[in-house]
Design a protein around this motif. Structure first.
Motif, mmCIF file in Angstrom:
data_model
loop_
_atom_site.group_PDB
_atom_site.id
_atom_site.type_symbol
_atom_site.label_atom_id
_atom_site.label_comp_id
_atom_site.label_asym_id
_atom_site.label_seq_id
_atom_site.Cartn_x
_atom_site.Cartn_y
_atom_site.Cartn_z
ATOM 1 N N GLN A 1 0.836 -1.205 0.000
ATOM 2 C CA GLN A 1 0.000 0.000 0.000
ATOM 3 C C GLN A 1 0.869 1.254 0.000
ATOM 4 O OE1 GLN A 1 -2.381 -0.897 3.508
ATOM 5 N NE2 GLN A 1 -4.183 -1.390 2.257
ATOM 6 N N LEU A 2 1.910 1.260 0.803
ATOM 7 C CA LEU A 2 2.832 2.403 0.823
ATOM 8 C C LEU A 2 3.605 2.504 -0.486
ATOM 9 C CD1 LEU A 2 4.159 2.078 4.481
ATOM 10 C CD2 LEU A 2 2.617 3.841 3.591
ATOM 11 N N ALA A 3 3.909 1.359 -1.089
ATOM 12 C CA ALA A 3 4.599 1.369 -2.382
ATOM 13 C C ALA A 3 3.702 1.971 -3.455
ATOM 14 C CB ALA A 3 5.013 -0.051 -2.760
ATOM 15 N N GLU A 4 2.403 1.619 -3.445
ATOM 16 C CA GLU A 4 1.476 2.198 -4.423
ATOM 17 C C GLU A 4 1.379 3.709 -4.275
ATOM 18 O OE1 GLU A 4 -1.768 -1.210 -5.715
ATOM 19 O OE2 GLU A 4 -2.354 0.266 -4.210
ATOM 20 N N GLU A 5 1.545 4.202 -3.066
ATOM 21 C CA GLU A 5 1.474 5.642 -2.809
ATOM 22 C C GLU A 5 2.803 6.349 -3.076
ATOM 23 O OE1 GLU A 5 0.116 5.935 1.213
ATOM 24 O OE2 GLU A 5 -1.789 4.921 0.785
ATOM 25 N N GLY A 6 3.806 5.574 -3.506
ATOM 26 C CA GLY A 6 5.103 6.166 -3.814
ATOM 27 C C GLY A 6 5.927 6.518 -2.593
ATOM 28 N N LYS A 7 5.556 5.964 -1.432
ATOM 29 C CA LYS A 7 6.271 6.304 -0.199
ATOM 30 C C LYS A 7 7.451 5.385 0.075
ATOM 31 C CE LYS A 7 2.280 8.462 2.027
ATOM 32 N NZ LYS A 7 1.327 8.423 3.175
ATOM 33 N N ILE B 1 6.985 1.278 8.435
ATOM 34 C CA ILE B 1 5.566 1.589 8.205
ATOM 35 C C ILE B 1 5.125 2.735 9.110
ATOM 36 C CG2 ILE B 1 3.203 0.703 8.387
ATOM 37 C CD1 ILE B 1 4.392 -2.091 7.682
ATOM 38 N N THR B 2 5.525 2.679 10.369
ATOM 39 C CA THR B 2 5.174 3.740 11.317
ATOM 40 C C THR B 2 5.727 5.079 10.864
ATOM 41 O OG1 THR B 2 5.066 2.195 13.185
ATOM 42 C CG2 THR B 2 5.462 4.518 13.702
ATOM 43 N N LYS B 3 6.966 5.089 10.423
ATOM 44 C CA LYS B 3 7.623 6.331 10.003
ATOM 45 C C LYS B 3 6.976 6.917 8.752
ATOM 46 C CE LYS B 3 12.203 8.110 8.724
ATOM 47 N NZ LYS B 3 13.650 7.748 8.565
ATOM 48 N N LEU B 4 6.697 6.090 7.765
ATOM 49 C CA LEU B 4 6.210 6.591 6.474
ATOM 50 C C LEU B 4 4.707 6.859 6.464
ATOM 51 C CD1 LEU B 4 8.246 4.361 3.976
ATOM 52 C CD2 LEU B 4 8.806 6.627 4.858
ATOM 53 N N SER B 5 3.953 6.161 7.300
ATOM 54 C CA SER B 5 2.500 6.348 7.298
ATOM 55 C C SER B 5 2.049 7.459 8.234
ATOM 56 C CB SER B 5 1.804 5.044 7.704
ATOM 57 O OG SER B 5 2.037 4.754 9.076
ATOM 58 N N GLY B 6 2.905 7.829 9.171
ATOM 59 C CA GLY B 6 2.543 8.870 10.126
ATOM 60 C C GLY B 6 1.684 8.369 11.270
ATOM 61 N N MET B 7 1.531 7.053 11.400
ATOM 62 C CA MET B 7 0.799 6.460 12.526
ATOM 63 C C MET B 7 1.446 5.136 12.871
ATOM 64 S SD MET B 7 -2.730 5.110 10.627
ATOM 65 C CE MET B 7 -2.931 6.595 9.606
ATOM 66 N N LYS C 1 -2.014 0.714 13.991
ATOM 67 C CA LYS C 1 -3.122 1.613 13.620
ATOM 68 C C LYS C 1 -3.281 1.659 12.105
ATOM 69 C CE LYS C 1 -6.234 4.803 14.612
ATOM 70 N NZ LYS C 1 -7.486 4.472 15.341
ATOM 71 N N PHE C 2 -2.156 1.693 11.388
ATOM 72 C CA PHE C 2 -2.204 1.720 9.918
ATOM 73 C C PHE C 2 -2.881 0.470 9.381
ATOM 74 C CE2 PHE C 2 -0.200 0.943 5.733
ATOM 75 C CZ PHE C 2 -0.566 2.126 5.091
ATOM 76 N N ILE C 3 -2.531 -0.682 9.924
ATOM 77 C CA ILE C 3 -3.141 -1.930 9.466
ATOM 78 C C ILE C 3 -4.628 -1.984 9.849
ATOM 79 C CG2 ILE C 3 -3.142 -4.445 9.821
ATOM 80 C CD1 ILE C 3 -0.069 -4.271 9.980
#
Length: 494
Positions: A95-101, A184-190, A194-196
């Motif tokens: 999901q983060l890869a699809e968002e380019g993160k 995941i925590t660093k790049l998603s901001g949560m 919580k992200f999952i």
């Protein structure tokens, strides 16, 4: 109450509650199959969900959720999925890869600071697929390092040497998933939990799913049971299930820690396959592609789950390939890549290993996947089976010779033939099994094990004289064969 009485009471209670947990409809073949498996393996409770055409077509719960209080399992009973959690982490990363993160082919050092020099160039893809060579965060007792404190755990594991060169082999590793949680925590901001929860649980309608372990109060929790206990350095098998405990520190919960139901897990699969979790079909293809080792091969847990992709073990084979996340030896789900079929089986017995019988459940929807129809046999054993069905098992030696004459490269493996013989025996095909075991001794006349197995089937079919001859030959080939010696003595031989 003596031990034998206690066992009898447990078994009687198990059968009674197993029946009481069913719905009022008449049991179908899958119900009977699963109930038989549960009784044989001592699985207290089990949930199954089957998905076809984007819908749940079977959803059933069996058995006892809580043995201590005799509480039957229901469709709301929650089971630990253990390492199936890693598949959720794989989805989160994509999901983060699809968002380019993030880029799964980027090194860890792009996203995390203060890594040991040898860790810095390891790619996320290599971490996800357990080919990184990172030292493991679990100790020899399979306890998380650092007394469940993330800072202490990271400090300890960073001081350990690499276990092997990157890409050299598959070796199951938890450290990498802790690092993925930090990313995941660093790049998603949560926080990654919580992200999952937000991006997968809620989107898929997984209303009963949550993170937790044995130290959390989880309503309707099925608990954990085990058939083994440790005595000194050895593990002893119990006669009935005993209580097991699991602890997954919060920072470790990218690796394990999700608690769910078969219904929720089925809805998660539906959401994934219908584009609600990952928008690009190519993302799923990448996520389900097993890693290639430096030698050009794939590596996995065993012959069945023989590869590992991005958080997803793979069942790489010609017929009915699948991805098959497994957890704690108690839960499994298979998504069949070329078939419109996905199956979830959750249990509360560590060592129940539903991954070993999910294919047989699939056989009720795809008949050629039934074990009795030859599914899962090695290629050359399958060729032999096809020929024997046409020409007769009594002609096994002649048929094998013909196959070798037609194809000089045709070979049979002693262990594979032996396993097929016992499989036939389990299918109540003793006559056919006898000919297979006889063939094995013909092909491998110096194998003590082949003669020992032949003796067993001869004894089972009432051929005491022939069984004694086989056991004696086995003992001659291997004087240390205690089974052969014991059977000779039991049968009155010398």
């Amino acid at each position: 109450m003596n031990f034998k009485t206690a066992v009898f009471v447990f078994c009687s209670l198990f059968v009674t509650l197993l029946a009481s947990a069913q719905d009022v409809s008449a049991p179908d073949s899958i119900d009977l199959f699963l109930q038989s498996k549960m009784q044989r393996l001592h699985i207290p409770a089990l949930q199954v969900a089957v998905v076809r055409d984007g819908k749940i077509v079977k959803n059933k719960t069996y058995g006892i959720a809580n043995l201590e209080n005799n509480i039957p399992a229901t469709d709301k009973t929650i089971f630990s999925v253990n390492s199936i959690t890693k598949a959720f982490t794989g989805v989160a990363v994509m999901q983060l890869a699809e968002e380019g993160k993030l880029d799964i082919n980027a090194p860890l050092s792009r996203y995390l600071d203060s890594l040991p020099p040898k860790w810095q160039g390891i790619m996320l893809q290599q971490v996800l697929t357990h080919i990184s060579g990172l030292p493991d965060m679990l100790d020899a007792e399979e306890q998380v390092l650092g007394h469940n404190d993330e800072s202490e755990a990271m400090q300890k594991v960073k001081a350990l040497p690499m276990e092997f060169s990157v890409g050299e082999k598959f070796q199951y590793n938890q450290t990498g998933y802790v690092l993925l949680g930090q990313i995941i925590t660093k790049l998603s901001g949560m926080h990654f939990t919580k992200f999952i929860e937000e991006r997968q649980f809620k989107v898929a309608g997984m209303n009963l799913t949550r993170f937790g372990d044995s130290y959390d109060v989880i309503p309707n929790y099925a608990g954990a049971y085990t058939m083994t206990r440790q005595v000194g350095n050895d593990f002893v098998r119990n006669k009935v299930p005993g209580i097991g405990y699991m602890q997954f520190p919060v920072f470790f919960r990218t690796a394990a820690g999700i608690q769910s139901t078969a219904t929720d897990m089925a809805n998660w699969i539906i959401a994934l396959k219908t584009g609600r979790l990952l928008k690009q079909q190519n993302s799923i293809a990448i996520m389900w592609t097993p890693a290639i080792l430096n030698n050009g091969k794939i590596g996995g847990f065993n012959k069945l789950t023989n590869g590992y992709a991005l958080g997803w073990p793979t069942v790489t084979r010609k017929e009915h390939p699948a991805v098959g996340p497994v957890g704690g030896g108690r839960s499994a789900l298979f998504v069949y890549l070329k078939d419109d079929l996905s199956i979830v089986v959750l249990t509360n017995l560590m060592g129940g290993n539903p991954d070993r019988f999910i294919d047989e459940i699939a056989g009720y929807y795809i008949p050629d996947m039934h074990e009795a129809n030859g599914f899962g046999l090695p290629e050359n054993v399958k060729k032999l089976r096809t020929a024997l069905l046409k020409q007769g098992f009594a002609n096994a030696n002649k048929v094998t010779a013909g196959l070798k004459q037609a194809d000089p490269l045709f070979t049979l493996n002693e262990q594979e033939l032996n396993a097929w013989g016992y499989q036939l025996l389990g299918q109540k095909k003793a006559a056919e099994a006898l000919y297979v075991f006889k063939l094995n001794t013909t092909l491998f006349p110096k194998s003590a094990n082949a003669y020992d197995s032949l003796g067993e089937i001869q004894e089972l079919t009432g051929n005491k004289k022939e069984a004694l001859l086989s056991y004696r030959q086995s003992l001659t080939l291997n004087p240390e064969n205690k089974n052969a010696a014991n059977r000779i003595a039991e049968l009155g031989g010398k």
